[in-house]
Design a protein around this motif. Sequence first.
Motif, PDB file in Angstrom:
ATOM      1  N   MET A 164       0.823  -1.203   0.000  1.00 50.83           N
ATOM      2  CA  MET A 164       0.000   0.000   0.000  1.00 50.83           C
ATOM      3  C   MET A 164       0.860   1.257   0.000  1.00 50.83           C
ATOM      4  SD  MET A 164      -3.120   1.102  -0.068  1.00 50.83           S
ATOM      5  CE  MET A 164      -4.227  -0.173   0.459  1.00 50.83           C
ATOM      6  N   SER A 165       2.142   1.143   0.327  1.00 49.04           N
ATOM      7  CA  SER A 165       2.975   2.325   0.505  1.00 49.04           C
ATOM      8  C   SER A 165       3.125   3.136  -0.777  1.00 49.04           C
ATOM      9  CB  SER A 165       4.349   1.936   1.037  1.00 49.04           C
ATOM     10  OG  SER A 165       4.994   1.089   0.107  1.00 49.04           O
ATOM     11  N   GLY A 166       2.934   2.535  -1.973  1.00 50.64           N
ATOM     12  CA  GLY A 166       3.048   3.280  -3.212  1.00 50.64           C
ATOM     13  C   GLY A 166       1.818   4.098  -3.533  1.00 50.64           C
ATOM     14  N   ALA A 167       0.686   3.709  -2.990  1.00 49.92           N
ATOM     15  CA  ALA A 167      -0.555   4.441  -3.253  1.00 49.92           C
ATOM     16  C   ALA A 167      -0.539   5.752  -2.476  1.00 49.92           C
ATOM     17  CB  ALA A 167      -1.761   3.603  -2.857  1.00 49.92           C
ATOM     18  N   PRO A 168      -1.102   6.790  -3.057  1.00 51.81           N
ATOM     19  CA  PRO A 168      -1.061   8.073  -2.361  1.00 51.81           C
ATOM     20  C   PRO A 168      -2.076   8.169  -1.239  1.00 51.81           C
ATOM     21  CG  PRO A 168      -2.259   8.292  -4.410  1.00 51.81           C
ATOM     22  CD  PRO A 168      -1.734   6.881  -4.363  1.00 51.81           C
ATOM     23  N   ALA A 169      -1.739   9.005  -0.289  1.00 58.69           N
ATOM     24  CA  ALA A 169      -2.709   9.434   0.712  1.00 58.69           C
ATOM     25  C   ALA A 169      -3.038  10.870   0.346  1.00 58.69           C
ATOM     26  CB  ALA A 169      -2.119   9.349   2.111  1.00 58.69           C
ATOM     27  N   VAL A 170      -4.292  11.134   0.101  1.00 57.65           N
ATOM     28  CA  VAL A 170      -4.743  12.467  -0.287  1.00 57.65           C
ATOM     29  C   VAL A 170      -5.519  13.046   0.885  1.00 57.65           C
ATOM     30  CG1 VAL A 170      -6.150  13.793  -1.911  1.00 57.65           C
ATOM     31  CG2 VAL A 170      -4.851  11.795  -2.713  1.00 57.65           C
ATOM     32  N   ILE A 171      -5.014  14.134   1.427  1.00 59.54           N
ATOM     33  CA  ILE A 171      -5.671  14.783   2.557  1.00 59.54           C
ATOM     34  C   ILE A 171      -6.207  16.126   2.088  1.00 59.54           C
ATOM     35  CG2 ILE A 171      -5.364  15.756   4.861  1.00 59.54           C
ATOM     36  CD1 ILE A 171      -3.352  13.527   5.393  1.00 59.54           C
ATOM     37  N   LEU A 172      -7.511  16.279   2.226  1.00 56.18           N
ATOM     38  CA  LEU A 172      -8.187  17.516   1.859  1.00 56.18           C
ATOM     39  C   LEU A 172      -8.220  18.411   3.094  1.00 56.18           C
ATOM     40  CD1 LEU A 172     -11.158  15.888  -0.067  1.00 56.18           C
ATOM     41  CD2 LEU A 172      -9.073  16.887  -1.049  1.00 56.18           C
ATOM     42  N   PHE A 173      -7.336  19.382   3.127  1.00 58.31           N
ATOM     43  CA  PHE A 173      -7.190  20.247   4.302  1.00 58.31           C
ATOM     44  C   PHE A 173      -8.126  21.443   4.174  1.00 58.31           C
ATOM     45  CE2 PHE A 173      -4.892  23.708   6.577  1.00 58.31           C
ATOM     46  CZ  PHE A 173      -4.957  23.171   7.847  1.00 58.31           C
ATOM     47  N   ALA A 174      -9.080  21.544   5.089  1.00 63.09           N
ATOM     48  CA  ALA A 174     -10.077  22.616   5.045  1.00 63.09           C
ATOM     49  C   ALA A 174     -10.138  23.312   6.402  1.00 63.09           C
ATOM     50  CB  ALA A 174     -11.442  22.048   4.676  1.00 63.09           C
ATOM     51  N   HIS A 175     -10.780  24.455   6.435  1.00 70.16           N
ATOM     52  CA  HIS A 175     -10.822  25.264   7.653  1.00 70.16           C
ATOM     53  C   HIS A 175     -11.594  24.593   8.777  1.00 70.16           C
ATOM     54  CE1 HIS A 175     -11.834  28.478  10.437  1.00 70.16           C
ATOM     55  NE2 HIS A 175     -10.756  29.088   9.998  1.00 70.16           N
ATOM     56  N   GLY A 176     -12.836  24.214   8.518  1.00 72.54           N
ATOM     57  CA  GLY A 176     -13.692  23.676   9.561  1.00 72.54           C
ATOM     58  C   GLY A 176     -14.623  24.756  10.089  1.00 72.54           C
ATOM     59  N   ALA A 177     -15.668  24.332  10.781  1.00 67.95           N
ATOM     60  CA  ALA A 177     -16.650  25.258  11.344  1.00 67.95           C
ATOM     61  C   ALA A 177     -17.357  24.570  12.511  1.00 67.95           C
ATOM     62  CB  ALA A 177     -17.673  25.660  10.281  1.00 67.95           C
ATOM     63  N   ARG A 178     -18.010  25.361  13.319  1.00 66.54           N
ATOM     64  CA  ARG A 178     -18.742  24.783  14.451  1.00 66.54           C
ATOM     65  C   ARG A 178     -19.932  23.949  13.995  1.00 66.54           C
ATOM     66  NH1 ARG A 178     -16.845  29.689  16.336  1.00 66.54           N
ATOM     67  NH2 ARG A 178     -15.632  29.509  18.260  1.00 66.54           N
ATOM     68  N   ASP A 179     -20.541  24.336  12.900  1.00 65.96           N
ATOM     69  CA  ASP A 179     -21.683  23.610  12.349  1.00 65.96           C
ATOM     70  C   ASP A 179     -21.159  22.476  11.458  1.00 65.96           C
ATOM     71  OD1 ASP A 179     -23.913  22.657  10.989  1.00 65.96           O
ATOM     72  OD2 ASP A 179     -24.692  24.649  10.522  1.00 65.96           O
ATOM     73  N   PRO A 180     -21.392  21.230  11.824  1.00 67.58           N
ATOM     74  CA  PRO A 180     -20.859  20.118  11.038  1.00 67.58           C
ATOM     75  C   PRO A 180     -21.394  20.071   9.604  1.00 67.58           C
ATOM     76  CG  PRO A 180     -22.277  19.313  12.797  1.00 67.58           C
ATOM     77  CD  PRO A 180     -22.124  20.781  13.002  1.00 67.58           C
ATOM     78  N   ARG A 181     -22.535  20.720   9.353  1.00 73.15           N
ATOM     79  CA  ARG A 181     -23.060  20.740   7.977  1.00 73.15           C
ATOM     80  C   ARG A 181     -22.132  21.498   7.037  1.00 73.15           C
ATOM     81  NH1 ARG A 181     -28.813  23.047   9.570  1.00 73.15           N
ATOM     82  NH2 ARG A 181     -27.343  24.251  10.795  1.00 73.15           N
ATOM     83  N   TRP A 182     -21.303  22.380   7.590  1.00 69.25           N
ATOM     84  CA  TRP A 182     -20.344  23.128   6.792  1.00 69.25           C
ATOM     85  C   TRP A 182     -19.437  22.171   5.997  1.00 69.25           C
ATOM     86  CZ3 TRP A 182     -15.137  22.977   6.440  1.00 69.25           C
ATOM     87  CH2 TRP A 182     -14.508  24.017   5.738  1.00 69.25           C
ATOM     88  N   ALA A 183     -19.147  21.027   6.569  1.00 68.97           N
ATOM     89  CA  ALA A 183     -18.201  20.085   5.962  1.00 68.97           C
ATOM     90  C   ALA A 183     -18.795  19.291   4.802  1.00 68.97           C
ATOM     91  CB  ALA A 183     -17.675  19.120   7.020  1.00 68.97           C
ATOM     92  N   GLU A 184     -20.091  19.372   4.568  1.00 68.32           N
ATOM     93  CA  GLU A 184     -20.718  18.534   3.540  1.00 68.32           C
ATOM     94  C   GLU A 184     -20.058  18.634   2.167  1.00 68.32           C
ATOM     95  OE1 GLU A 184     -24.934  19.330   3.866  1.00 68.32           O
ATOM     96  OE2 GLU A 184     -25.031  18.323   5.827  1.00 68.32           O
ATOM     97  N   PRO A 185     -19.715  19.830   1.653  1.00 64.25           N
ATOM     98  CA  PRO A 185     -19.043  19.871   0.355  1.00 64.25           C
ATOM     99  C   PRO A 185     -17.658  19.209   0.366  1.00 64.25           C
ATOM    100  CG  PRO A 185     -19.957  22.020   0.876  1.00 64.25           C
ATOM    101  CD  PRO A 185     -20.082  21.174   2.118  1.00 64.25           C
ATOM    102  N   VAL A 186     -16.949  19.342   1.470  1.00 63.22           N
ATOM    103  CA  VAL A 186     -15.628  18.716   1.584  1.00 63.22           C
ATOM    104  C   VAL A 186     -15.773  17.197   1.617  1.00 63.22           C
ATOM    105  CG1 VAL A 186     -13.510  18.576   2.953  1.00 63.22           C
ATOM    106  CG2 VAL A 186     -14.747  20.756   2.782  1.00 63.22           C
TER     107      VAL A 186
END
Length: 127
Positions: free
Chosen positions: A1-23
């Motif tokens: 598995m070490s050759g496969a990439p790890a893709v991390i989508l780094f986003a701001h975040g918000a108190r309302d968890p619904r904010w994360a839906e597009p991410v």
Amino acid sequence: MSGAPAVILFAHGARDPRWAEPVLALAQRLRQALPEAFVQPAFLEFLAPSLSEAVDAALARGHRRVTLIPVFIAVGGHLREDLPRLLAPLRAAYPDVSFEVLPALGESERVREAMAATVLEWIGAGE
């Protein structure tokens, strides 16, 4: 598995968890397109997982190449100051891991074109 990439989508975040839906939807689309990759959102604040938690999860799955995608429209203090501050101890703790930080999504001309097309559609000018 070490050759496969790890893709991390780094986003701001918000108190309302619904904010994360597009991410989360973006992460799901990428998982479908990259079935061998580990795709995980990570948030600067308020929401989990944090960047370090997402990196730890990727490393636990055997990935040694981490690609960070800043899910931001533009580069500001969070990407100039906070992200390097968060990434430095991870790079120090895992010197055998390759960390690549890509540009903010909003810096992509394709993303800008898609946003403009969406606005034109919404206001009825894209017909």
